[in-house]
Design an enzyme around this catalytic site. Structure first.
Site, mmCIF file in Angstrom:
data_model
loop_
_atom_site.group_PDB
_atom_site.id
_atom_site.type_symbol
_atom_site.label_atom_id
_atom_site.label_comp_id
_atom_site.label_asym_id
_atom_site.label_seq_id
_atom_site.Cartn_x
_atom_site.Cartn_y
_atom_site.Cartn_z
ATOM 1 N N ASP A 1 0.870 -1.167 0.000
ATOM 2 C CA ASP A 1 0.000 0.000 0.000
ATOM 3 C C ASP A 1 0.913 1.224 0.000
ATOM 4 O OD1 ASP A 1 -2.567 1.418 0.385
ATOM 5 O OD2 ASP A 1 -1.644 1.983 2.285
ATOM 6 N N LYS A 2 0.587 2.254 -0.789
ATOM 7 C CA LYS A 2 1.517 3.381 -0.929
ATOM 8 C C LYS A 2 1.591 4.248 0.318
ATOM 9 C CE LYS A 2 0.625 7.286 -3.178
ATOM 10 N NZ LYS A 2 1.088 8.403 -2.304
ATOM 11 N N GLY B 1 -4.812 4.803 -3.940
ATOM 12 C CA GLY B 1 -6.010 5.497 -4.377
ATOM 13 C C GLY B 1 -5.708 6.710 -5.221
ATOM 14 N N LYS C 1 -9.549 -2.978 -2.455
ATOM 15 C CA LYS C 1 -8.169 -3.471 -2.411
ATOM 16 C C LYS C 1 -8.102 -4.995 -2.432
ATOM 17 C CE LYS C 1 -5.924 0.512 -0.221
ATOM 18 N NZ LYS C 1 -5.166 1.005 0.946
ATOM 19 N N ASP D 1 -6.358 -1.626 5.468
ATOM 20 C CA ASP D 1 -6.017 -2.663 4.502
ATOM 21 C C ASP D 1 -6.435 -4.061 4.959
ATOM 22 O OD1 ASP D 1 -4.701 -0.716 2.911
ATOM 23 O OD2 ASP D 1 -2.960 -0.862 4.210
#
Length: 684
Positions: A358-359, A512, A539, A562
């Protein structure tokens, strides 16, 4: 340090339940006592005297020394094995203890038979040395397992016995167990924090290495959270308690470590089946050995060979092969800020094809930082930044804080301003040195009906494409410059991706953000694949797409937003959990926010699996060779394996497995902060 009560009680990490409740010190005492009793048994053994060519002193009753002391050794030293066999047979799971018990019972019967004249061969010395060697092997085995689980004991000792509670009348010293939520405690320099809480007063550098694995102390000030068991240095703190006892992060870590050590893996299940199978193999081999030697007219040798087969087939090495590796790998991970909640998750990590990050908050810091400043023709860059910082100095908006902090890092203190006004959704304004100054985005430019100079617009358009937030600085109705703010990429992220590539693993990113922003970040870090504009609820579907075609996928996220994606992945890894150890959706929890620890998890998985397989191959291979030799297949060429030597060989096999498992401790999982390369900024 004294043992604590409720908050130090450890869950049963019984990954080696055949030995549940066995005390290494008890085996140590048993070994030394049995060894001392064995010496006279060996000295007064007729067979040993004949081999070595000496005669032991003779006195009334000396001929009964081997039988009397041998019986004491059998009843005292053999009791624990007989009790273990009773438990195994009661559970209908015959194994190691049953094999040992059969061996010593056969040897005991053969010894008394020789003593009363049924056989001509005296075997008391073999029984005595057999139990002595067995006691030594069990002592070393139990000590190895207890040492491997030492991290739990070390964690239990992190909490101080007493705490200083702040009251209206001053300080009072109480037991740590008596603390309650909302109490305020004083932590002196060099002292340990007694409970989780929030700093209300004071500043200090806190050593959190025992919790997160990070070696560098963390500065703490009012408003910061601290964790039970960490150490304050260079200052004192007053802490308002938020969690005590089993609710603390430390107790959560201990619980996870213990559960992981107790959980079975596929390799453990294989070892258990092999150990059970070995019992029946040994039993059949023993019966065949007994029958064959009896038919050959050697009833004494038949009993001795049968006992030797049962001794040498004891699945000690198999019983130790997996539990010891599990214990060492789990505690090794915990010491490096890597908590294994699910053994199967760690086992699957060795086969990963793709790691998805995840960024925000994982590859990036999750906080905006000042990244670039551009000016209109004839304007000084420092003036633009100083004016912007002056306007934003009174704002609490994250973008405003990024501008002010960025200016200060460049040695520019904000000048005085007045009449500050927050322009919701557009920016902010203030009077600086008697002149109105605005700072804001495109909507503010539209509202004020001003345009950026063409040269400035060319620069800021590139910033926007790269995912930066662009804020224009307007003085007296004219755009004099622009500031770029972005979510800073962690320098460690580049190294993490490179190391994953070295391991043959592809790296993907879910975010996103818009596709252009995602592509820009991916290019800087070296990401292979990107899934952009993905909503949190979608996700898990994105992870499922990466899994199509049978790819083994790990998802790395913060464990909260997440959660569905972590649960969908083959391996869910919660990163940067810090004190939040109750991340239910992840199989592996990383206490720090360093993405390089994901590499450590994969390396630990692969190293652990290698050790398991090595130990299983050794343990099974040893038995495949040793049982026929113990049965006497080499007797035609004059080689007969003594029972005591068989016990020694069995113990050596166990020691080899234990030593091989200990080599896992040399694995380096954590990389220093300064190992990370510097991240080159995107050209302005």
């Amino acid at each position: 340090m004294q043992n604590h009560d409720a908050h130090h009680q450890q869950p049963d990490a019984g990954s080696h339940d055949k030995h549940a409740g066995h005390d290494p010190d008890a085996y140590r005492r048993q070994f030394w006592l049995v060894a001392l009793l064995t010496i006279p048994v060996v000295i007064w053994s007729h067979e040993v005297q004949m081999w070595l060519g000496f005669t032991a002193p003779v006195f009334p009753g000396s001929e009964w020394i081997p039988a009397v002391l041998g019986t004491v050794i059998f009843l005292y030293g053999g009791r624990v094995f007989l009790q273990g066999a009773r438990v195994e047979l009661g559970d209908r799971q015959p194994g190691m203890m049953t094999l040992i018990s059969l061996a010593i019972l056969v040897a005991f019967v053969a010894s008394w038979a020789a003593t009363i004249g049924v056989f001509a061969v005296d075997v008391w010395w073999e029984l005595a040395t057999l139990i002595t060697v067995m006691s030594l092997g069990h002592w070393l085995e139990m000590r190895s397992i207890m040492q491997a689980r030492g991290a739990l004991s070390a964690l239990a000792e992190l909490l101080p016995d007493e705490a200083e509670r702040v009251t209206a009348s001053g300080l009072e010293t109480i037991k740590t167990l008596e603390l309650a939520a909302s109490d305020v405690v004083l932590v002196r320099p060099g002292g340990r924090v007694p409970a989780d809480g929030e700093v209300t007063e004071g500043q200090a550098d806190v050593d959190e290495s025992m919790i997160t694995g990070e070696s560098r102390p963390v500065a703490k000030a009012p408003g910061d959270r601290v964790v039970a068991g960490t150490v304050a240095a260079g200052g004192s703190l007053r802490v308002r308690v938020s969690a005590v006892g089993t609710d603390t992060a430390l107790s959560g870590i201990m619980r996870l470590v213990a559960e992981a050590q107790a959980s079975n893996s596929r390799a453990q299940a294989l070892a258990d089946r092999a150990a059970a199978l070995l019992f029946y193999v040994a039993l059949v081999a023993g019966v065949l050995t007994l029958g064959t030697w009896t038919l050959l007219g050697e009833p004494e040798e038949a009993l001795i060979r049968t006992a030797t087969v049962l001794v040498i087939a004891c699945p000690h090495a198999l019983g130790l092969a997996i539990p010891l590796v599990i214990a060492i790998s789990t505690t090794l991970g915990a010491r490096n800020g890597l908590l294994v909640k699910d053994r199967l998750a760690l086992e699957r990590a060795k086969d990963l094809d793709v790691v998805i990050f995840d960024k925000t908050g994982t590859l990036t810091r999750g906080e905006p930082v000042l990244s670039a400043v551009a000016t209109a023709p004839g304007i000084d860059e420092a003036d633009v930044l100083r004016l912007a910082a002056a306007v934003e100095a009174d704002s609490e908006h994250p973008l405003a804080r990024a501008i002010v902090d960025g200016a200060r890092e460049r040695g520019l203190e904000p000048v005085a301003s007045r009449d500050f006004e927050n322009l919701a959704g557009r920016g902010a304004r203030a009077i600086v040195a008697g002149t109105p100054v605005h700072v804001g985005g495109p909507r503010l430019l539209e509202e004020l009906a001003v345009d950026q100079p063409a040269s400035l617009a060319a620069v800021t358009d590139g910033w926007a494409d790269a995912g930066r937030t662009v804020m224009s600085v307007i003085r007296d109705g004219r755009v004099i410059g622009a500031i770029g703010v972005e979510d800073e990429v962690r320098p460690e992220s580049v190294e993490a991706v490179r190391l994953l590539h070295d391991l043959g693993v592809r790296v993907a990113m879910i975010t996103g953000d818009a596709q252009a922003v995602a592509d820009s970040v991916a290019a800087r870090i070296g990401i292979d694949e990107v899934a952009a504009q993905v909503l949190p609820a979608d996700k898990a579907d994105a992870v499922r797409r990466f899994q199509s075609g049978g790819a083994k996928v790990a998802m790395v996220g913060d464990g909260v937003n997440d959660a569905p994606a972590l649960a969908q992945a083959d391996v869910g890894i919660a990163i940067g959990a810090g004190t939040d150890v109750a991340v239910e959706s992840a199989g592996i929890v990383l206490m720090s926010d360093d993405p390089r620890d994901v590499v450590g998890a994969i390396e630990l998985s692969r190293a652990t699996y290698r050790k398991m397989i090595q130990n299983l191959v050794w343990a099974t291979g040893y038995n495949a060779l040793a049982i026929p030799v113990a049965a006497g297949v080499l007797a035609p060429i004059g080689f007969i394996l003594p029972m005591s030597v068989g016990a020694l060989v069995m113990s050596i096999s166990t020691i080899v497995v234990a030593a091989n498992a200990q080599l896992l401790r040399g694995l380096k999982l954590r990389r220093r902060e300064d190992d990370a390369p510097s991240l080159e900024p995107v050209p302005a």
